[in-house]
Design a protein around this motif. Structure first.
Motif, PDB file in Angstrom:
ATOM      1  N   GLU A  15       0.824  -1.204   0.000  1.00 40.59           N
ATOM      2  CA  GLU A  15       0.000   0.000   0.000  1.00 40.59           C
ATOM      3  C   GLU A  15       0.862   1.259   0.000  1.00 40.59           C
ATOM      4  O   GLU A  15       0.571   2.222  -0.720  1.00 40.59           O
ATOM      5  CB  GLU A  15      -0.917   0.014   1.232  1.00 40.59           C
ATOM      6  CG  GLU A  15      -2.115  -0.900   1.120  1.00 40.59           C
ATOM      7  CD  GLU A  15      -3.104  -0.645   2.249  1.00 40.59           C
ATOM      8  OE1 GLU A  15      -2.637  -0.409   3.388  1.00 40.59           O
ATOM      9  OE2 GLU A  15      -4.311  -0.677   1.990  1.00 40.59           O
ATOM     10  N   LYS A  16       1.921   1.247   0.803  1.00 39.73           N
ATOM     11  CA  LYS A  16       2.809   2.405   0.880  1.00 39.73           C
ATOM     12  C   LYS A  16       3.472   2.665  -0.472  1.00 39.73           C
ATOM     13  O   LYS A  16       3.564   3.812  -0.935  1.00 39.73           O
ATOM     14  CB  LYS A  16       3.866   2.173   1.957  1.00 39.73           C
ATOM     15  CG  LYS A  16       4.773   3.368   2.199  1.00 39.73           C
ATOM     16  CD  LYS A  16       5.732   3.093   3.359  1.00 39.73           C
ATOM     17  CE  LYS A  16       6.647   4.290   3.615  1.00 39.73           C
ATOM     18  NZ  LYS A  16       7.580   4.020   4.748  1.00 39.73           N
ATOM     19  N   ARG A  19       0.895   4.120  -2.924  1.00 41.40           N
ATOM     20  CA  ARG A  19       0.636   5.530  -2.658  1.00 41.40           C
ATOM     21  C   ARG A  19       1.788   6.407  -3.140  1.00 41.40           C
ATOM     22  O   ARG A  19       1.577   7.559  -3.526  1.00 41.40           O
ATOM     23  CB  ARG A  19       0.397   5.762  -1.159  1.00 41.40           C
ATOM     24  CG  ARG A  19      -0.880   5.121  -0.641  1.00 41.40           C
ATOM     25  CD  ARG A  19      -1.275   5.722   0.708  1.00 41.40           C
ATOM     26  NE  ARG A  19      -0.289   5.489   1.746  1.00 41.40           N
ATOM     27  CZ  ARG A  19      -0.226   4.401   2.509  1.00 41.40           C
ATOM     28  NH1 ARG A  19      -1.078   3.414   2.319  1.00 41.40           N
ATOM     29  NH2 ARG A  19       0.690   4.289   3.456  1.00 41.40           N
ATOM     30  N   TYR A  53      -8.042   0.265  -0.180  1.00 40.67           N
ATOM     31  CA  TYR A  53      -7.398   1.487   0.288  1.00 40.67           C
ATOM     32  C   TYR A  53      -8.076   2.759  -0.204  1.00 40.67           C
ATOM     33  O   TYR A  53      -8.205   2.992  -1.384  1.00 40.67           O
ATOM     34  CB  TYR A  53      -5.931   1.504  -0.150  1.00 40.67           C
ATOM     35  CG  TYR A  53      -5.275   2.824   0.143  1.00 40.67           C
ATOM     36  CD1 TYR A  53      -5.043   3.735  -0.869  1.00 40.67           C
ATOM     37  CD2 TYR A  53      -4.956   3.177   1.445  1.00 40.67           C
ATOM     38  CE1 TYR A  53      -4.472   4.970  -0.594  1.00 40.67           C
ATOM     39  CE2 TYR A  53      -4.391   4.405   1.720  1.00 40.67           C
ATOM     40  CZ  TYR A  53      -4.151   5.298   0.702  1.00 40.67           C
ATOM     41  OH  TYR A  53      -3.609   6.512   0.982  1.00 40.67           O
ATOM     42  N   GLU A  56      -5.837   6.554   4.748  1.00 35.44           N
ATOM     43  CA  GLU A  56      -4.954   5.802   5.634  1.00 35.44           C
ATOM     44  C   GLU A  56      -5.515   4.399   5.890  1.00 35.44           C
ATOM     45  O   GLU A  56      -6.721   4.232   6.025  1.00 35.44           O
ATOM     46  CB  GLU A  56      -4.783   6.527   6.964  1.00 35.44           C
ATOM     47  CG  GLU A  56      -3.966   7.803   6.846  1.00 35.44           C
ATOM     48  CD  GLU A  56      -2.575   7.525   6.307  1.00 35.44           C
ATOM     49  OE1 GLU A  56      -1.918   6.577   6.769  1.00 35.44           O
ATOM     50  OE2 GLU A  56      -2.146   8.263   5.398  1.00 35.44           O
TER      51      GLU A  56
END
Length: 215
Positions: A15-16, A19, A53, A56
């Motif tokens: 996910e990081k 993003r 997602y 956050e």
């Protein structure tokens, strides 16, 4: 570190990376999640959880009990279906429509009522030229989730795309009635009126958009 903890770590890393726009690395991480997990059984998958997602990541204890529609549910992290969705989303974002469709169709089979998955798959179908599949998917989803302004908007957009402006007007008005804030539904409404030659009605919609924008 347990298998579950390692999966959670991989998922968070993916996910990081997504993003941060590092799509290739994110895809590899999500595919690693897929390789080490499997779909949950239907009875393990509460309607209250699994929203891919959007902002956050949710923070909660996997065994935590919450309520959904007045009934207690146990939140379960469905990493497998979430990773399928993310892979499909990332492939779509990089223009790999066939790959995106493969992953999103699998996710939709596991979570047919998830609005986020359905909307993304409908957009992929449209990009692939499969307009009848996109339309059928959105029509069914809107019947199942009449409270979703986003689905009504997407249906209005697709009706305009396939040359059915009368139905686009109905869908756009439904979206606006549910949530009058987003401008996109007004744009679809205006476009539908223009397609029908209803220029006065289209101008009235434009004036309403301008009023809301300046408010």
């Amino acid at each position: 570190m347990s298998v579950g903890d390692r999966t959670a770590t991989l998922y968070a890393e993916a996910e990081k990376l997504a993003r941060a726009g590092q799509h290739d690395l994110a895809l590899r991480r999500f595919q690693q999640v897929l390789a080490r997990t499997q779909p949950l059984e239907a009875e393990e998958t509460p309607e209250a959880y699994f929203e891919p997602y959007q902002g956050e990541p949710a923070q909660f204890d996997e065994a935590e009990t919450r309520t959904h529609k007045g009934k207690p549910v146990r939140l379960v992290v469905d990493y497998f279906t979430a990773a399928l969705y993310h892979c499909g989303y990332l492939f779509a974002a990089t223009g790999q429509v066939d790959e995106a469709k493969k992953y999103l169709e699998q996710a939709a089979l596991l979570w047919p009522k998830n609005v986020t998955i359905v909307r993304e798959l409908a957009q992929v179908y449209e990009r692939a030229g499969e307009l009848s599949n996109a339309l059928a998917l959105l029509q069914e989803a809107t019947e199942q989730h009449p409270e979703s302004a986003a689905l009504h908007h997407d249906l209005a957009w697709l009706y305009n795309e396939v040359g059915r402006p009368g139905e686009a007007i109905v869908a756009a008005r439904a979206a606006i009635a549910l949530d009058p804030q987003p401008i996109a539904a007004y744009e679809e409404l205006c476009a539908a009126h223009e397609k029908l030659g209803q220029h006065a009605q289209a101008e009235a919609v434009r004036l309403e958009v301008a009023r809301r924008t300046l408010a």
